[in-house]
Design a protein around this motif. Sequence first.
Motif, short mmCIF file in Angstrom:
data_model
loop_
_atom_site.label_atom_id
_atom_site.label_comp_id
_atom_site.label_asym_id
_atom_site.label_seq_id
_atom_site.Cartn_x
_atom_site.Cartn_y
_atom_site.Cartn_z
N ILE A 30 98.23 49.62 41.27
CA ILE A 30 97.41 50.24 40.23
C ILE A 30 96.10 50.64 40.91
O ILE A 30 95.49 49.81 41.60
N THR A 31 95.70 51.89 40.73
CA THR A 31 94.45 52.37 41.31
C THR A 31 93.63 53.09 40.26
O THR A 31 94.16 53.56 39.25
N ASP A 32 92.36 53.16 40.52
CA ASP A 32 91.46 53.93 39.68
C ASP A 32 90.19 54.18 40.48
O ASP A 32 89.93 53.49 41.48
N SER A 33 89.43 55.16 40.06
CA SER A 33 88.15 55.44 40.71
C SER A 33 87.19 56.06 39.71
O SER A 33 87.61 56.60 38.69
N GLU A 34 85.92 55.96 40.04
CA GLU A 34 84.88 56.58 39.24
C GLU A 34 83.82 57.13 40.18
O GLU A 34 83.33 56.41 41.05
N THR A 35 83.48 58.38 40.00
CA THR A 35 82.45 59.01 40.82
C THR A 35 81.13 58.97 40.07
O THR A 35 81.05 59.38 38.91
N VAL A 36 80.11 58.45 40.75
CA VAL A 36 78.76 58.39 40.17
C VAL A 36 77.89 59.34 40.98
O VAL A 36 77.85 59.27 42.20
#
Length: 111
Positions: A30-36
């Motif tokens: 399971i992967t996820d990402s968030e760009t700030v």
Amino acid sequence: MAATWNIPTMDSVNTEGSLSDVIKTIHWEITDSETVGSGESAVVHTGRVYGTVAIAAPDSTDFTAYAAVTEANAISWAKAKLGSNATTYEAQVAAQIAESKAPTQKQSVPW
């Protein structure tokens, strides 16, 4: 953010009883990402959880040969095998991202 399930690989055996190409283990992640931020100052925060589930010996009346299995099938089987832990693992990925964005621990030296 939306957790993404992937199946990097599966273990199978050529024959088991009267069946051929039998899946024994599903490796899932399971992967996820968030760009700030944006542009050159953008920071990508990521999370990942990896695991495996053993698949029970198949019943010849409810069997899908390896070549006919889709990733959606394998994800569904892995989630079913994990039960409520599937959402726990998704929460762990989200927690990794939150920790990356606002660390509660640091690794450094004082000099």
